[in-house]
Design a protein around this motif. Structure first.
Motif, PDB file in Angstrom:
ATOM      1  N   THR A  40     -13.950   3.682  -5.007  1.00  0.00           N
ATOM      2  CA  THR A  40     -12.523   4.463  -4.480  1.00  0.00           C
ATOM      3  C   THR A  40     -12.028   3.773  -3.489  1.00  0.00           C
ATOM      4  OG1 THR A  40     -13.847   6.492  -5.312  1.00  0.00           O
ATOM      5  CG2 THR A  40     -11.766   6.792  -3.741  1.00  0.00           C
ATOM      6  N   ALA A  41     -12.723   3.399  -2.385  1.00  0.00           N
ATOM      7  CA  ALA A  41     -12.070   2.607  -1.288  1.00  0.00           C
ATOM      8  C   ALA A  41     -11.318   1.337  -1.529  1.00  0.00           C
ATOM      9  CB  ALA A  41     -13.270   2.406  -0.226  1.00  0.00           C
ATOM     10  N   TYR A  42     -12.321   0.596  -2.483  1.00  0.00           N
ATOM     11  CA  TYR A  42     -11.753  -0.764  -2.995  1.00  0.00           C
ATOM     12  C   TYR A  42     -10.710  -0.490  -3.825  1.00  0.00           C
ATOM     13  CZ  TYR A  42     -11.018  -4.790  -5.573  1.00  0.00           C
ATOM     14  OH  TYR A  42     -10.402  -6.133  -6.357  1.00  0.00           O
ATOM     15  N   ARG A  43     -10.179   0.442  -4.585  1.00  0.00           N
ATOM     16  CA  ARG A  43      -9.138   0.580  -5.560  1.00  0.00           C
ATOM     17  C   ARG A  43      -7.954   1.181  -4.295  1.00  0.00           C
ATOM     18  NH1 ARG A  43     -11.296   4.183 -10.688  1.00  0.00           N
ATOM     19  NH2 ARG A  43     -12.133   2.271 -11.920  1.00  0.00           N
ATOM     20  N   THR A  44      -8.398   1.841  -3.282  1.00  0.00           N
ATOM     21  CA  THR A  44      -7.272   2.388  -2.307  1.00  0.00           C
ATOM     22  C   THR A  44      -6.753   1.299  -1.343  1.00  0.00           C
ATOM     23  OG1 THR A  44      -8.350   4.692  -2.658  1.00  0.00           O
ATOM     24  CG2 THR A  44      -6.775   4.284  -0.685  1.00  0.00           C
ATOM     25  N   LEU A  45      -7.853   0.611  -0.726  1.00  0.00           N
ATOM     26  CA  LEU A  45      -7.437  -0.492   0.251  1.00  0.00           C
ATOM     27  C   LEU A  45      -7.386  -1.625  -0.230  1.00  0.00           C
ATOM     28  CD1 LEU A  45     -10.066   1.068   2.827  1.00  0.00           C
ATOM     29  CD2 LEU A  45      -7.577   1.727   2.510  1.00  0.00           C
ATOM     30  N   LYS A  46      -7.696  -2.166  -1.540  1.00  0.00           N
ATOM     31  CA  LYS A  46      -7.593  -3.596  -1.760  1.00  0.00           C
ATOM     32  C   LYS A  46      -5.989  -3.857  -1.457  1.00  0.00           C
ATOM     33  CE  LYS A  46      -6.445  -3.046  -6.644  1.00  0.00           C
ATOM     34  NZ  LYS A  46      -6.930  -3.388  -8.087  1.00  0.00           N
ATOM     35  N   PRO A  47      -5.806  -5.261  -1.388  1.00  0.00           N
ATOM     36  CA  PRO A  47      -4.471  -5.793  -0.917  1.00  0.00           C
ATOM     37  C   PRO A  47      -3.572  -5.683  -2.315  1.00  0.00           C
ATOM     38  CG  PRO A  47      -6.200  -7.347  -0.347  1.00  0.00           C
ATOM     39  CD  PRO A  47      -7.016  -6.217  -1.004  1.00  0.00           C
ATOM     40  N   ALA A  48      -2.355  -5.061  -2.503  1.00  0.00           N
ATOM     41  CA  ALA A  48      -1.875  -4.681  -3.591  1.00  0.00           C
ATOM     42  C   ALA A  48      -0.274  -5.200  -3.324  1.00  0.00           C
ATOM     43  CB  ALA A  48      -2.094  -3.189  -3.846  1.00  0.00           C
ATOM     44  N   GLU A  49       0.554  -5.465  -4.413  1.00  0.00           N
ATOM     45  CA  GLU A  49       1.778  -5.648  -4.545  1.00  0.00           C
ATOM     46  C   GLU A  49       2.340  -4.699  -5.617  1.00  0.00           C
ATOM     47  OE1 GLU A  49       4.184  -9.402  -4.266  1.00  0.00           O
ATOM     48  OE2 GLU A  49       3.329  -9.412  -6.280  1.00  0.00           O
ATOM     49  N   ARG A  91       6.786  -1.119   3.073  1.00  0.00           N
ATOM     50  CA  ARG A  91       7.573  -0.968   1.712  1.00  0.00           C
ATOM     51  C   ARG A  91       8.985  -1.267   2.143  1.00  0.00           C
ATOM     52  NH1 ARG A  91       9.241   4.612  -1.580  1.00  0.00           N
ATOM     53  NH2 ARG A  91       9.847   5.310   0.704  1.00  0.00           N
ATOM     54  N   VAL A  92       9.693  -1.716   1.119  1.00  0.00           N
ATOM     55  CA  VAL A  92      11.152  -1.850   1.275  1.00  0.00           C
ATOM     56  C   VAL A  92      11.836  -1.020   0.046  1.00  0.00           C
ATOM     57  CG1 VAL A  92      11.290  -3.770   2.591  1.00  0.00           C
ATOM     58  CG2 VAL A  92      11.450  -3.920   0.189  1.00  0.00           C
ATOM     59  N   PHE A  93      12.705  -0.314   0.263  1.00  0.00           N
ATOM     60  CA  PHE A  93      13.276   0.276  -1.051  1.00  0.00           C
ATOM     61  C   PHE A  93      14.907   0.550  -0.909  1.00  0.00           C
ATOM     62  CE2 PHE A  93      12.610   3.656   1.956  1.00  0.00           C
ATOM     63  CZ  PHE A  93      13.453   4.767   2.007  1.00  0.00           C
ATOM     64  N   ALA A  94      15.591   0.867  -2.008  1.00  0.00           N
ATOM     65  CA  ALA A  94      16.975   0.906  -1.957  1.00  0.00           C
ATOM     66  C   ALA A  94      17.331   2.249  -2.599  1.00  0.00           C
ATOM     67  CB  ALA A  94      17.776  -0.055  -2.890  1.00  0.00           C
ATOM     68  N   ASP A  95      18.407   2.859  -2.035  1.00  0.00           N
ATOM     69  CA  ASP A  95      19.033   4.229  -2.879  1.00  0.00           C
ATOM     70  C   ASP A  95      20.508   3.740  -3.293  1.00  0.00           C
ATOM     71  OD1 ASP A  95      20.059   4.443  -0.221  1.00  0.00           O
ATOM     72  OD2 ASP A  95      19.477   6.605  -0.376  1.00  0.00           O
ATOM     73  N   TYR A 110       9.991  -1.860  -3.304  1.00  0.00           N
ATOM     74  CA  TYR A 110       8.866  -2.803  -3.145  1.00  0.00           C
ATOM     75  C   TYR A 110       7.669  -2.683  -2.225  1.00  0.00           C
ATOM     76  CZ  TYR A 110       6.772  -7.602  -3.174  1.00  0.00           C
ATOM     77  OH  TYR A 110       5.973  -8.713  -2.720  1.00  0.00           O
ATOM     78  N   ARG A 111       6.427  -2.655  -2.539  1.00  0.00           N
ATOM     79  CA  ARG A 111       5.477  -2.267  -1.520  1.00  0.00           C
ATOM     80  C   ARG A 111       4.236  -3.302  -1.601  1.00  0.00           C
ATOM     81  NH1 ARG A 111       0.413   0.255  -0.787  1.00  0.00           N
ATOM     82  NH2 ARG A 111       0.397   1.682   0.837  1.00  0.00           N
ATOM     83  N   ARG A 112       3.983  -3.635  -0.245  1.00  0.00           N
ATOM     84  CA  ARG A 112       2.926  -4.610  -0.093  1.00  0.00           C
ATOM     85  C   ARG A 112       2.037  -4.016   0.966  1.00  0.00           C
ATOM     86  NH1 ARG A 112       3.036  -9.625   1.937  1.00  0.00           N
ATOM     87  NH2 ARG A 112       1.593 -10.532   0.463  1.00  0.00           N
ATOM     88  N   TRP A 113       0.388  -4.176   0.528  1.00  0.00           N
ATOM     89  CA  TRP A 113      -0.334  -3.688   1.658  1.00  0.00           C
ATOM     90  C   TRP A 113      -1.548  -4.756   1.604  1.00  0.00           C
ATOM     91  CZ3 TRP A 113      -5.306  -2.493   2.951  1.00  0.00           C
ATOM     92  CH2 TRP A 113      -5.453  -1.419   3.779  1.00  0.00           C
ATOM     93  N   ILE A 154      11.394  -9.117  -8.135  1.00  0.00           N
ATOM     94  CA  ILE A 154      11.213 -10.244  -7.488  1.00  0.00           C
ATOM     95  C   ILE A 154      11.970 -11.825  -7.769  1.00  0.00           C
ATOM     96  CG2 ILE A 154       9.281 -11.894  -6.400  1.00  0.00           C
ATOM     97  CD1 ILE A 154       7.503  -9.313  -6.542  1.00  0.00           C
ATOM     98  N   VAL A 155      12.756 -12.366  -7.027  1.00  0.00           N
ATOM     99  CA  VAL A 155      13.395 -13.277  -7.481  1.00  0.00           C
ATOM    100  C   VAL A 155      12.578 -14.545  -7.174  1.00  0.00           C
ATOM    101  CG1 VAL A 155      15.655 -14.585  -7.174  1.00  0.00           C
ATOM    102  CG2 VAL A 155      15.877 -12.002  -7.285  1.00  0.00           C
ATOM    103  N   TRP A 156      12.166 -14.730  -6.058  1.00  0.00           N
ATOM    104  CA  TRP A 156      11.220 -15.864  -5.617  1.00  0.00           C
ATOM    105  C   TRP A 156      10.370 -15.435  -4.494  1.00  0.00           C
ATOM    106  CZ3 TRP A 156      12.417 -16.819  -0.544  1.00  0.00           C
ATOM    107  CH2 TRP A 156      13.479 -16.605  -0.070  1.00  0.00           C
ATOM    108  N   GLN A 157       9.433 -16.055  -4.292  1.00  0.00           N
ATOM    109  CA  GLN A 157       8.572 -15.953  -3.166  1.00  0.00           C
ATOM    110  C   GLN A 157       8.343 -17.334  -2.477  1.00  0.00           C
ATOM    111  OE1 GLN A 157       5.834 -13.181  -5.784  1.00  0.00           O
ATOM    112  NE2 GLN A 157       5.211 -12.832  -3.655  1.00  0.00           N
ATOM    113  N   ALA A 158       8.046 -17.491  -1.126  1.00  0.00           N
ATOM    114  CA  ALA A 158       7.678 -18.458  -0.318  1.00  0.00           C
ATOM    115  C   ALA A 158       6.694 -18.132   0.720  1.00  0.00           C
ATOM    116  CB  ALA A 158       9.027 -19.040   0.201  1.00  0.00           C
ATOM    117  N   LYS A 159       6.376 -19.150   1.452  1.00  0.00           N
ATOM    118  CA  LYS A 159       5.175 -18.727   2.307  1.00  0.00           C
ATOM    119  C   LYS A 159       5.561 -19.525   3.535  1.00  0.00           C
ATOM    120  CE  LYS A 159       0.971 -17.141   3.265  1.00  0.00           C
ATOM    121  NZ  LYS A 159       0.396 -15.587   3.212  1.00  0.00           N
TER     122      LYS A 159
END
Length: 460
Positions: A40-49, A91-95, A110-113, A154-159
């Protein structure tokens, strides 16, 4: 029958088991529970996009009226006059639409954690309508993610390697992340006027094509770590103050290519203590945050006071205003000598003592007009100068004459009293983050004016 049932009860009752059997079963139960909690903890806390893309088209822009439109809990960027885009910690979001009275169900999100939003800018498609508008986000793990402003894809990603301590600093509204980003800037090419996004990290800076994410240029300052934390852009240039040089130097780069163009120090800059050799510099008259800044203020020492303080007898050292010409030569702006200055082309508007606005020609120094009303100068564009008066009204002054062409009430209720430091002018709208005071050390309930503390009005 009763004897058989009693025997069965004794068999399944833990009390009737031997001590070794009880120990083994208890251990197995603990392992099962721990495994379930771990899953449960892994499903909740794992890095996610997580991407929740738009499922309906964006409406066309509405005609803008000079009225109050909404009270919002978060500070938006406005894209194409059709979307509001917000930033939260993860999170970033639009309305939509822009004129909605409250924040609506997200058009996309769009959410990242566990990475946090650090900053956000938007680059709108050209007036021709070809291409797409993008929302560029920078995260605490160094990920740079561009999203289709209309659909949320997502249009592109960079680092980029993140600087130490990067995190979400937007507090309740996100205003600092979206209206005053310190490590994500927008500029453009001096040749073809194509936009470029400039991102900074740990002793590195990158120029990125907002259309496809291509890295146009990259510069590493690892040989002089921690020396370039004061930077900004103009319409076509990138500026970085190098504090490792003694005295410090202002480095000026071409925004589109990253090519160094020149270095500069204010007249009188000299070696000495840090307060002397690390002289004062600050961008001003910016389009958003530290992007698109027309001028900068500088002094040959780090010890400066405001023009208002100097006029009151509190110190004498004030900063002078400077700009960079087409030949990349830094030149003084002798007309500018007040704390609040806004430049549009040849017109320079200043908030004078008492709050009246005077406009001058930058080329001749001739005064063009003086306002008949007083207030706080907050910005200007190709048509208007914008002022907020003591009665909490937004006044629109004609850029050429200074005449008031419209006014809009910023108070939702007649008894409202607030202060502000961050605001956003774009696409015919003004958005203000209302505060009870400007002490950032205060808790949110004492810092912000209300729960829905952001007010959006039309300029018309």
């Amino acid at each position: 029958m009763g004897t058989a049932r009693a025997g069965l009860r004794r068999l399944v009752s833990p009390r009737s088991w031997s001590r070794p059997v009880r120990f083994v079963c208890t251990g197995l139960l603990v392992l099962v529970v721990a495994a379930a909690m771990g899953i449960t903890a892994y499903r909740t806390l794992k890095p996610a996009e997580t991407v929740s893309r738009a499922d309906k088209p964006v409406p066309s822009p509405e005609p803008i009226k000079a009225i109050q439109y909404s009270e919002l809990a978060s500070a938006p960027l406005i894209v194409e006059g059709r979307l509001r885009v917000y930033a939260e910690q993860w999170r970033v979001f639009a309305d939509t639409p822009v004129t909605a009275q409250r924040i609506n169900t997200p058009h996309w999100s769009y959410r990242r954690w566990p990475a946090e939003v650090v900053s956000m800018v938007e680059v709108e498609k050209p007036a021709s309508g070809v291409g797409m508008s993008v929302v560029v986000t920078k995260w605490s793990d160094g990920e740079i993610v561009a999203l289709d402003a209309e659909k949320g894809d997502i249009v592109w990603q960079a680092k980029i390697e993140p600087a130490d301590g990067e995190s979400f600093k937007g507090r309740r509204t996100g205003a600092k992340a979206v209206w005053a980003p310190e490590d994500l800037f927008v500029s453009a090419s001096a040749v073809d006027k194509q936009p470029v996004v400039i991102a900074t990290g740990k002793d590195v800076v990158q120029g990125i094509d907002p259309v496809n994410g291509d890295i146009r240029w990259s510069r590493s300052f690892a040989a002089e770590p921690g020396c370039r934390t004061n930077d900004w852009t103009s319409a076509e240039l990138y500026f970085a103050k190098n504090t490792c040089a003694k005295p410090a130097t202002l480095e000026i780069y071409d925004a589109a290519s990253g090519v160094p163009l020149s270095t500069w120090r204010p007249p009188g800059a000299s070696l000495g203590s840090d307060s002397v050799s690390n002289w004062f510099v600050e961008p001003t008259s910016c389009q958003l945050g530290r992007s698109g800044c027309a001028l900068f203020k500088a002094a040959p020492t780090g010890d400066v006071v405001t023009y208002t303080d100097a006029a009151s007898g509190v110190g004498t050292g004030t900063a002078a205003y400077w700009s960079v010409g087409a030949d990349h030569v830094v030149k003084p702006e002798p007309v500018a000598d007040k704390d609040t200055v806004v430049v549009v082309g040849d017109v320079i508007a200043q908030e004078m003592t008492g709050g009246y606005i005077w406009a001058f020609s930058r080329a001749t120094g001739k005064r063009l007009w003086m306002s008949e009303v007083a207030g706080k100068l907050i910005g200007a564009d190709q048509r208007n100068v914008y002022v907020i008066n003591r009665e909490y009204q937004l006044l629109v002054l004609n850029l050429e004459t200074g005449a008031v062409t419209s006014s809009t009430e910023l108070r939702i209720r007649p008894a409202d009293r607030f202060v502000f430091s961050l605001y956003y002018l774009h696409a015919g709208y003004l958005v203000i983050e209302r505060l009870q005071n400007t002490k950032e050390s205060e808790i949110d309930d004492r810092y912000y004016f209300s729960q829905d503390t952001v007010v959006l009005v039309g300029i018309g």
